[in-house]
Design a protein around this motif. Structure first.
Motif, PDB file in Angstrom:
ATOM      1  N   SER A  54       0.810  -1.219   0.000  1.00 32.55           N
ATOM      2  CA  SER A  54       0.000   0.000   0.000  1.00 32.55           C
ATOM      3  C   SER A  54       0.843   1.270   0.000  1.00 32.55           C
ATOM      4  O   SER A  54       0.321   2.356  -0.258  1.00 32.55           O
ATOM      5  N   VAL A  55       2.140   1.156   0.270  1.00 31.71           N
ATOM      6  CA  VAL A  55       3.007   2.331   0.251  1.00 31.71           C
ATOM      7  C   VAL A  55       4.005   2.261  -0.889  1.00 31.71           C
ATOM      8  O   VAL A  55       5.037   2.937  -0.885  1.00 31.71           O
ATOM      9  N   SER A  56       3.707   1.425  -1.863  1.00 30.46           N
ATOM     10  CA  SER A  56       4.605   1.249  -3.006  1.00 30.46           C
ATOM     11  C   SER A  56       3.922   1.659  -4.299  1.00 30.46           C
ATOM     12  O   SER A  56       2.749   1.353  -4.509  1.00 30.46           O
ATOM     13  N   ASP A 107      -5.880  -2.723  -5.908  1.00 36.81           N
ATOM     14  CA  ASP A 107      -6.750  -3.001  -4.781  1.00 36.81           C
ATOM     15  C   ASP A 107      -5.828  -3.202  -3.581  1.00 36.81           C
ATOM     16  O   ASP A 107      -5.295  -4.300  -3.368  1.00 36.81           O
ATOM     17  N   ASN A 108      -5.618  -2.161  -2.812  1.00 44.57           N
ATOM     18  CA  ASN A 108      -4.631  -2.236  -1.731  1.00 44.57           C
ATOM     19  C   ASN A 108      -4.980  -3.257  -0.642  1.00 44.57           C
ATOM     20  O   ASN A 108      -4.075  -3.953  -0.164  1.00 44.57           O
ATOM     21  N   PRO A 109      -6.229  -3.349  -0.221  1.00 44.66           N
ATOM     22  CA  PRO A 109      -6.530  -4.371   0.798  1.00 44.66           C
ATOM     23  C   PRO A 109      -6.201  -5.793   0.334  1.00 44.66           C
ATOM     24  O   PRO A 109      -5.956  -6.671   1.164  1.00 44.66           O
ATOM     25  N   ALA A 136       2.183   2.454 -14.885  1.00 49.13           N
ATOM     26  CA  ALA A 136       2.490   2.533 -13.460  1.00 49.13           C
ATOM     27  C   ALA A 136       1.356   3.222 -12.737  1.00 49.13           C
ATOM     28  O   ALA A 136       0.596   4.004 -13.335  1.00 49.13           O
ATOM     29  N   ILE A 137       1.256   2.930 -11.436  1.00 48.48           N
ATOM     30  CA  ILE A 137       0.202   3.521 -10.621  1.00 48.48           C
ATOM     31  C   ILE A 137       0.797   3.895  -9.277  1.00 48.48           C
ATOM     32  O   ILE A 137       1.626   3.163  -8.719  1.00 48.48           O
ATOM     33  N   SER A 138       0.372   5.026  -8.755  1.00 52.82           N
ATOM     34  CA  SER A 138       0.894   5.511  -7.488  1.00 52.82           C
ATOM     35  C   SER A 138       0.309   4.730  -6.315  1.00 52.82           C
ATOM     36  O   SER A 138      -0.610   3.934  -6.476  1.00 52.82           O
ATOM     37  N   ARG A 139       0.838   5.018  -5.135  1.00 50.40           N
ATOM     38  CA  ARG A 139       0.502   4.217  -3.961  1.00 50.40           C
ATOM     39  C   ARG A 139      -0.995   4.183  -3.662  1.00 50.40           C
ATOM     40  O   ARG A 139      -1.550   3.134  -3.331  1.00 50.40           O
TER      41      ARG A 139
END
Length: 127
Positions: free
Chosen positions: A30-32, A73-75, A50-53
């Protein structure tokens, strides 16, 4: 140890769609920033998207703009690459990569920016 695992590649015809997924182990997802690259036979590995955090910023190589969409989908520690209107020139091994040390969305087109890489998934598009 971070594991990066891509899936979703396969055979497609020109004009078809495929959706690639990439699952990353660990607590840094989630912080990458996350990126997709591809490598065609005999060619250098090239940046695709590319996609931001937080998923608020994206970037694409010109050749896929309007056809590919990167999302995350960070979770679920997962990043996706939706590929529409595929062309034979999209044929390549597609790699997912994680950038754990870049607090800003800078240099995301460069392979050297990324810390962790998957093994790749083959996408083959016939005409």
């Amino acid at each position: 140890q971070v594991n990066v695992v891509e899936s979703g590649g396969g055979l497609a015809q020109a004009g078809d769609s495929l959706r690639l997924s990439c699952v990353v182990s660990g607590r840094t997802f989630s912080v990458s920033n996350m990126g997709w690259f591809r490598q065609a036979p005999g060619k250098e590995r090239e940046f695709v998207a590319a996609i931001s955090r937080a998923g608020l910023t994206t970037r694409y190589v010109e050749s896929v703009k309007g056809r590919f969409t990167i999302s995350r989908d960070n979770p679920r520690n997962t990043v996706f690459l939706q590929m529409n209107n595929l062309k034979p020139e999209d044929t390549a091994v597609y790699y997912c990569a994680q950038d754990r040390h870049n607090p800003y969305f800078q240099g995301v087109e460069k392979r050297s920016t990324y810390d962790d890489w998957g093994q790749g998934t083959q996408v083959t598009v016939s005409s």
